[in-house]
Design an enzyme around this catalytic site. Structure first.
Site, PDB file in Angstrom:
ATOM      1  N   TYR A 136      -1.415  -2.639  -8.296  1.00 34.54           N
ATOM      2  CA  TYR A 136      -1.836  -2.350  -6.922  1.00 34.54           C
ATOM      3  C   TYR A 136      -1.983  -3.676  -6.178  1.00 34.54           C
ATOM      4  O   TYR A 136      -2.883  -4.459  -6.448  1.00 34.54           O
ATOM      5  CB  TYR A 136      -3.146  -1.567  -6.972  1.00 34.54           C
ATOM      6  N   LYS A 164       2.169  -0.358  -6.234  1.00 38.23           N
ATOM      7  CA  LYS A 164       1.721   0.218  -4.970  1.00 38.23           C
ATOM      8  C   LYS A 164       1.562  -0.968  -4.041  1.00 38.23           C
ATOM      9  O   LYS A 164       0.719  -1.844  -4.245  1.00 38.23           O
ATOM     10  CB  LYS A 164       0.386   0.921  -5.202  1.00 38.23           C
TER      11      LYS A 164
HETATM   12  C1  NAY Z   1      -5.892   3.220  -1.583  1.00 41.32           C
HETATM   13  O1  NAY Z   1      -6.047   2.558  -2.609  1.00 41.32           O
HETATM   14  O2  NAY Z   1      -6.647   4.155  -1.334  1.00 41.32           O
HETATM   15  C2  NAY Z   1      -4.806   2.857  -0.647  1.00 41.32           C
HETATM   16  O3  NAY Z   1      -4.448   1.715  -0.554  1.00 41.32           O
HETATM   17  C3  NAY Z   1      -4.163   3.935   0.139  1.00 41.32           C
HETATM   18  C4  NAY Z   1      -3.376   3.387   1.278  1.00 41.32           C
HETATM   19  C5  NAY Z   1      -4.260   3.045   2.452  1.00 41.32           C
HETATM   20  N1  NAY Z   1      -4.689   1.714   2.301  1.00 41.32           N
HETATM   21  C6  NAY Z   1      -5.949   1.344   2.482  1.00 41.32           C
HETATM   22  C7  NAY Z   1      -6.239  -0.056   2.228  1.00 41.32           C
HETATM   23  O4  NAY Z   1      -6.826   2.094   2.849  1.00 41.32           O
HETATM   24  O5  NAY Z   1      -3.325   4.639   3.840  1.00 41.32           O
HETATM   25  C8  NAY Z   1      -3.526   3.272   3.747  1.00 41.32           C
HETATM   26  C9  NAY Z   1      -4.287   2.762   4.967  1.00 41.32           C
HETATM   27  O6  NAY Z   1      -5.576   3.338   5.001  1.00 41.32           O
HETATM   28  C10 NAY Z   1      -3.574   3.144   6.245  1.00 41.32           C
HETATM   29  O7  NAY Z   1      -2.250   2.735   6.170  1.00 41.32           O
HETATM   30  C11 NAY Z   1      -4.255   2.504   7.448  1.00 41.32           C
HETATM   31  O8  NAY Z   1      -4.021   1.130   7.474  1.00 41.32           O
END
Ligand code: NAY
Length: 295
Positions: A136, A164
């Site tokens: 990740y 990811k």
């Molecule tokens: C996670 O580990 O939950 C994620 O990374 C999911 C992806 C999301 N990233 C974060 C950092 O929250 O959906 C994205 C993100 O919220 C969205 O793109 C808004 O920037």
């Protein structure tokens, strides 16, 4: 590894008014997603408030999701990332016992690990479980930039199936694809560039906003797989109207408020230091929600 390709919801962790994990709402959220055709879940990631939960709570959340999705042919990825290797090993062993299909770990942050220490961290977790590993990468939160050599090394290990990729640098995403080959899977991590990530070579996406817009992203992904790029562009534009509004506030409380307004979870509670919205902020988000044809 086909079952991991496609769109995967990075599940929120619902909490009751006191801030305790609300297993009933979590079950409803999983059911809500399953009913909309979602069959891949990323459990206990950033969106799931992983670093605001205890290791035991993270285990409990995973068990609830596995139970609720039983018999649904769902692919469940347990995020086991911690800043210390031994907690990640505990979580990885637990993930296997609990019935998860893969583990994933964010790069260890805070102690500014060297590339060798980061490699050792992943090796130790992978040695602790036969489950496949998804690296990740989230430089915006960890401050750690991984090299292409690192990805190439990870891709050469049979238990590491991919990354990811939560960064807006889609050139780097494409370079990982070019260096590591097609068997190394890449999930786009920023929903606001879902289309771009797919175009640059991602095999799927792991996203938080799929919690509140599962139908839109499911059809979006189908359009992308079918190469219907004008529909893809429309879907991204529609999704980004919501995401841009969300980014004016704060991702996790916003999504929890929307899921609450949608009637899926019982309260929009988040864990401190995250905070609830002020009454004015809440009214503004509710007004946006009421007029949005997307949410
Ligand atoms: C996670 O580990 O939950 C994620 O990374 C999911 C992806 C999301 N990233 C974060 C950092 O929250 O959906 C994205 C993100 O919220 C969205 O793109 C808004 O920037």
């Amino acid at each position: 590894n086909e079952k991991f390709k496609g769109m995967m919801t990075a599940l929120l962790t619902p909490m009751d008014e006191r801030g305790t994990v609300d297993a009933e709402s979590l079950r409803r959220l999983v059911r809500h997603q399953l009913d909309r055709g979602i069959r891949r879940f990323y459990v206990g990631g950033s969106t799931g408030e992983a670093f605001l939960l205890t290791v035991e709570e993270r285990m409990g959340v995973l068990e609830t999701v596995v139970e609720e999705a039983a018999g649904e042919q769902a692919a469940i990825v347990a995020h086991v990332g911690c800043i210390g290797t031994s907690d990640s090993v505990r979580l990885a062993r637990h993930a296997e016992r609990a019935g998860a299909d893969a583990v994933s770990a964010v790069v260890p942050f805070y102690y500014k690990a060297s590339m060798k220490q980061i490699r050792d961290h992943y090796e130790t977790i992978m040695a602790a479980t036969p489950l496949p590993m998804i690296v990740y990468h989230f430089p915006g939160a960890t401050g750690v930039q991984l090299s292409l050599d690192f990805y190439e090394d990870m891709a050469s290990r049979p238990s590491c199936i991919g990354v990811k990729f939560t960064s807006l640098n889609l050139f780097e995403l494409q370079q990982i694809r070019a260096r590591c080959g097609d068997d190394f899977l890449i999930w786009n991590g920023h929903d606001e560039v879902f289309a771009g990530g797919g175009l640059m070579g991602a095999d799927g996406a792991i996203g938080s906003t799929f919690n509140m817009m599962p139908d839109l992203f499911a059809s979006f992904y189908r359009d992308m797989a079918g190469g219907d790029w004008s529909s893809v562009r429309e879907a991204q534009t529609e999704a980004n109207a919501v995401i841009a509004h969300m980014l004016r506030y704060d991702v996790i409380p916003y999504e929890k408020l929307v899921l609450y307004l949608q009637g899926v979870i019982a309260t929009p509670t988040v864990r401190r230091p995250l905070t609830q919205f002020t009454p004015e902020e809440r009214r503004a988000i509710e007004a946006f929600y009421a007029q949005s044809g997307t949410l």
